[in-house]
Design a protein around this motif. Structure first.
Motif, PDB file in Angstrom:
ATOM      1  N   CYS A  59       0.846  -1.216   0.000  1.00 41.62           N
ATOM      2  CA  CYS A  59       0.000   0.000   0.000  1.00 41.62           C
ATOM      3  C   CYS A  59       0.872   1.253   0.000  1.00 41.62           C
ATOM      4  O   CYS A  59       0.605   2.213  -0.725  1.00 41.62           O
ATOM      5  N   MET A  60       1.914   1.228   0.851  1.00 43.19           N
ATOM      6  CA  MET A  60       2.815   2.386   0.912  1.00 43.19           C
ATOM      7  C   MET A  60       3.473   2.613  -0.440  1.00 43.19           C
ATOM      8  O   MET A  60       3.624   3.737  -0.913  1.00 43.19           O
ATOM      9  N   TRP A  61       3.846   1.502  -1.074  1.00 42.91           N
ATOM     10  CA  TRP A  61       4.453   1.579  -2.413  1.00 42.91           C
ATOM     11  C   TRP A  61       3.457   2.217  -3.386  1.00 42.91           C
ATOM     12  O   TRP A  61       3.804   3.099  -4.167  1.00 42.91           O
ATOM     13  N   GLU A  62       2.181   1.790  -3.310  1.00 46.87           N
ATOM     14  CA  GLU A  62       1.140   2.359  -4.192  1.00 46.87           C
ATOM     15  C   GLU A  62       1.008   3.863  -3.959  1.00 46.87           C
ATOM     16  O   GLU A  62       0.852   4.645  -4.898  1.00 46.87           O
ATOM     17  N   ILE A  63       1.052   4.259  -2.677  1.00 38.60           N
ATOM     18  CA  ILE A  63       0.906   5.688  -2.342  1.00 38.60           C
ATOM     19  C   ILE A  63       2.039   6.489  -2.980  1.00 38.60           C
ATOM     20  O   ILE A  63       1.807   7.489  -3.655  1.00 38.60           O
ATOM     21  N   PHE A  64       3.293   5.987  -2.794  1.00 36.72           N
ATOM     22  CA  PHE A  64       4.437   6.757  -3.299  1.00 36.72           C
ATOM     23  C   PHE A  64       4.608   6.611  -4.808  1.00 36.72           C
ATOM     24  O   PHE A  64       5.317   7.395  -5.426  1.00 36.72           O
ATOM     25  N   GLU A  65       3.904   5.629  -5.407  1.00 38.24           N
ATOM     26  CA  GLU A  65       3.880   5.537  -6.874  1.00 38.24           C
ATOM     27  C   GLU A  65       2.606   6.185  -7.416  1.00 38.24           C
ATOM     28  O   GLU A  65       2.268   5.996  -8.579  1.00 38.24           O
ATOM     29  N   LYS A  66       1.907   6.929  -6.541  1.00 37.31           N
ATOM     30  CA  LYS A  66       0.708   7.700  -6.919  1.00 37.31           C
ATOM     31  C   LYS A  66      -0.376   6.856  -7.606  1.00 37.31           C
ATOM     32  O   LYS A  66      -0.916   7.213  -8.660  1.00 37.31           O
ATOM     33  N   GLY A  67      -0.649   5.706  -7.021  1.00 29.34           N
ATOM     34  CA  GLY A  67      -1.781   4.892  -7.483  1.00 29.34           C
ATOM     35  C   GLY A  67      -1.452   3.915  -8.597  1.00 29.34           C
ATOM     36  O   GLY A  67      -2.362   3.334  -9.189  1.00 29.34           O
TER      37      GLY A  67
END
Ligand code: ADP
Ligand code: MG
Length: 445
Positions: free
Chosen positions: A330-338
């Protein structure tokens, strides 16, 4: 074509009589072979049918014996279904329940169905009538079907209160078990980073059931990140991660394993001061674990491969530590902007790579200390991963570090010149106002 450029079929044409008689021979031989083959096929099919019939007969015989077996080992009385079609009051021996030979699948299915129907009737009777709600536009869709916006006119002592809600409709009865699990889990949870639950609503005319939660204005986190398309500060992304970690830390404490944590299942609203508030939602796959038992094996769900820990992919073992792994994604998704994790790869490839030790690479422009938080969640051994309580501490540490850096930067800038306009740090602080985007109706998302 021949090398000379002539058509081959023309060359073989009318010159050859021996060619035509040999063709007749080939046709006859072919027909005989085909005939023998078809005959063999018919014999095999007949043999299979006879064998199947025998199996069904012996199965029915065993089933009859099961149902007639009574008294010797006592009987189990199943709940009365209140006259529901097809299921009358049934009796089943514990022997039939435990032994595979004495426990035909059909009987076990009927037992589960009866228990489930009784649960459903109970829930329907407890539900609030849907006529208190004005149902609006669809908000999204998932495993259960659609989720709708609703305005609940909740009766009060004087008049009523208007509450904005989201209604998740149960549209397939085979999903009732997940629906009930979600209801049972949600009603015991109360935390500012867990979506608030209002209970079950029932449309008695259409025989439809809904789960009602607080309406989260900015929708799912993955949708919001994609809409913002990069116009989001590091500070905001860290705050979003912290919100999710706080909600998950509360779940960990409450012995609830979520099992489908992803940015799709995190919802967002905005508080009065313009901060994004992230809340954990979608408890359809959640399970409560008993206090001393930290993990469990289950194959009752289709696992979201890209968010799943190695022990889930390998052995279907779930725990708060497998949720920690999903949190890292999830954190990865956040920092990859979705962005979708492992985009352009099949689930099969992802599973193979993750099991052999590959991990998602550092998101673009993501600081090392934040990527370290993610990678700590993807440690091979669950015991080497942080708990959610630790994750909260780790993110808190990053925030403190950024505050310190910002303070130092501000001091430097002030001493250099007071006439160069606002510092980078203060622009970051004001960033929230600058990056807010508007939806079609001119409302801030
Ligand atoms: P499912 O279990 O079917 O996956 P979810 O609970 O994940 O259902 O909801 C599906 C989608 O509906 C979400 O991704 C989101 O877009 C929308 N949604 C669900 N609950 C809410 C809510 N409380 N407020 C706003 N949108 C919601
Ligand atoms: Mg969902």
């Amino acid at each position: 074509m021949s090398p000379q450029g002539q058509d081959d079929s023309v060359q073989q044409g009318p010159n050859s009589n021996s060619g035509s008689s040999s063709s007749v021979g080939v046709i006859i031989a072919g027909s005989v072979t085909a005939g023998v083959f078809i005959l063999l096929l018919i014999i095999v099919i007949l043999a299979i049918i006879v064998r199947k019939r025998r199996t069904i007969q012996s199965f029915n015989q065993e089933k009859k014996m099961d149902m007639e077996h009574d008294g010797a080992s006592g009987v189990v009385h199943l709940p009365n279904t209140g006259g529901l079609p097809g299921i009358s009051r049934m009796m089943l021996t514990p022997v039939a329940e435990n032994s595979p030979r004495n426990s035909p699948l059909a009987v076990r299915r009927a037992v589960a169905y009866t228990a489930q129907t009784a649960e459903r009737v109970k829930l329907e009777n407890q539900a609030t009538n849907i006529d208190q709600v004005e149902i609006g536009r669809p908000l999204g869709a998932g495993t259960f079907g659609e989720v709708f916006y609703g305005l609940w006119r909740k009766p009060e002592e004087e008049g009523y209160a208007s509450i904005e809600i989201a209604l998740k409709k149960l549209h397939r009865s085979d999903k009732f078990e997940n629906f009930r699990e979600e209801h049972v889990t949600l009603r015991q949870l109360q935390h500012s980073n867990i979506v608030r639950y209002f209970g079950v609503f029932m449309d008695h005319n259409r025989h439809e059931m809904y789960l009602a939660t607080e309406y989260m204005k900015s929708g799912s986190l993955v949708d919001l990140l994609q809409i913002l398309s990069g116009k989001i500060s590091e500070e905001q992304m860290v705050e979003m991660s912290l919100g999710a970690a706080l909600g998950m830390s509360y779940l960990e404490e409450s012995n609830v394993v979520h099992r489908s944590l992803s940015c799709r299942n995190l919802l967002v609203s905005i508080d009065d001061s313009g901060h994004y508030i992230v809340k954990v939602s979608d408890f359809g796959n959640a399970k409560c674990v008993s206090g001393d038992k930290r993990d469990f094996v289950a194959s009752d769900i289709i696992v979201p491969v890209r968010w799943s820990a190695v022990e889930v992919l390998r052995d279907n073992v779930f725990s708060s530590k497998s949720d920690v792994w999903s949190f890292g994604v999830c954190m990865w998704e956040i920092f990859e902007k979705g962005k979708e994790p492992w985009a352009d790869c099949s689930d099969f490839q992802v599973s193979e790579w993750v099991l052999r030790g590959d991990r998602l690479s550092c998101p673009t422009d993501c600081a090392d200390d934040l990527y370290e938080v993610m990678t700590s969640c993807w440690q091979e051994a669950p015991e080497d991963r942080p708990t959610f309580k630790d994750v909260v501490q780790l993110i808190g540490g990053v925030m403190t570090e950024r505050q310190r850096e910002k303070g130092e930067e501000e001091e430097d800038t002030e001493s250099e010149s007071e006439e160069e306009g606002p510092s980078a740090a203060s622009r970051l602080q004001n960033g929230r106002a600058e990056i807010d985007v508007e939806d079609d109706e001119g409302e801030t998302l």
